[in-house]
Every structure is written in C-alpha cells, then in structure tokens.
Design an enzyme around this catalytic site. Sequence first.
Site, mmCIF file in Angstrom:
data_model
loop_
_atom_site.group_PDB
_atom_site.id
_atom_site.type_symbol
_atom_site.label_atom_id
_atom_site.label_comp_id
_atom_site.label_asym_id
_atom_site.label_seq_id
_atom_site.Cartn_x
_atom_site.Cartn_y
_atom_site.Cartn_z
ATOM 1 N N SER A 40 0.792 -1.233 0.000
ATOM 2 C CA SER A 40 0.000 0.000 0.000
ATOM 3 C C SER A 40 0.825 1.284 0.000
ATOM 4 C CB SER A 40 -0.973 0.031 1.183
ATOM 5 O OG SER A 40 -0.290 0.273 2.397
ATOM 6 N N LYS A 81 0.510 4.712 6.849
ATOM 7 C CA LYS A 81 -0.097 5.476 5.752
ATOM 8 C C LYS A 81 0.445 6.901 5.780
ATOM 9 C CE LYS A 81 -2.917 2.057 4.830
ATOM 10 N NZ LYS A 81 -2.650 1.169 3.746
#
Length: 184
Positions: A40, A81
Amino acid sequence: MARGKSSETLEWAKALIIALLLAVVIRFFLFAPIVVEGQSMMPTLNHSDRMIVNKIGYTIGEPERFDIIVFHANEEKDYIKRVIGLPGDSIVYKEDMLFINGEPLDEPYLEELKEQLNGGRLTYDFSLEEVTNEMIVPEGYLFVMGDNRQHSLDSRDIGLINEEDVVGKANIVFWPFSEIRIAR
C-alpha cells in the site's frame, strides 16, 4: 582478590541492568521498530522494509500533511499510511489531483508511480463527504491514504483516523541495510 572480583561482577551487573532499563524505556516510550506489510505504500516503502517509529514527536507537536504515520487500525493491527487531510480540511480528488480546501496540491512522492501507470489513474475521483460523510476533517482526526492508491486500505475505506490512535511518525528505513534512507 576475591572481594575485587565480586565488586567488579556487581558493577557489571548494575551496568547491564541499567542498559536493559534504558532499552526498555527507549523501545516503549521513544522509538519502536515496525515492519511494512503489503504494497500500500509502494514505491515509497516496500513490503518487508523495517522502519523506526518516532513515538515522542507527536507528544510535543502535531502531525503534518504528508507525514508517514503508524496508527492502530484495530486492536491487533497497526497500519502505515500518509497523512493527507488535517482537522478543518476539505478534501477532493479529481483526475488524480489532490485539492485541499479548494487549492490543488502537488504530491511529488507519487510521480514514480504515475510514470509506471503510463497515464492510468492512481485513484478514483471522490470528495471527503462521499467517503466519510463529513464536509471537513473533524478536530482530533486525520484523513490518511497509502501511496499505492490502487492497492491501499485507507481512510477511503476505514474512515477517519482518531489522532489518539497514532503511534508515531515513521520515516527512517533501517532494513534492508543496503537501502537505509529517510522516506518522504
């Protein structure tokens, strides 16, 4: 002579105990290692990269836009993230361009991935309201996304992140050893 050896042994034992206590304090309160799992955050971070999480930075400061953070996604899993939206921000993505409060912002860390896609889109068009039912990021929350937008479970899916769930900022890759770097 025996007394000198026992005194020396005692001093070594004290030094070892102090070193262990320091290691515990550093590990649990200041810095911690984390292993990147999945794709990701590619190409910024790769699967199995090992990073150092700065746990104290946000006790004296606030997360900033584009920081790479680690947060508790649930009781048994932490995610890594990038901070996209801060409290008070309205967010829109249109034709792969980020708009914060109506102003377009560059995301230079996405350039390599955009080149690999040969004009393909990194993410679908959306607004903060469409994915979270909020007009602006509320106080105490963050909107986060992975860099590999096509393969990231992030605020578009799991919602806004409570700032209390943030473990810290992660930007030092220390493994693999040949790729030690500051991730931006």
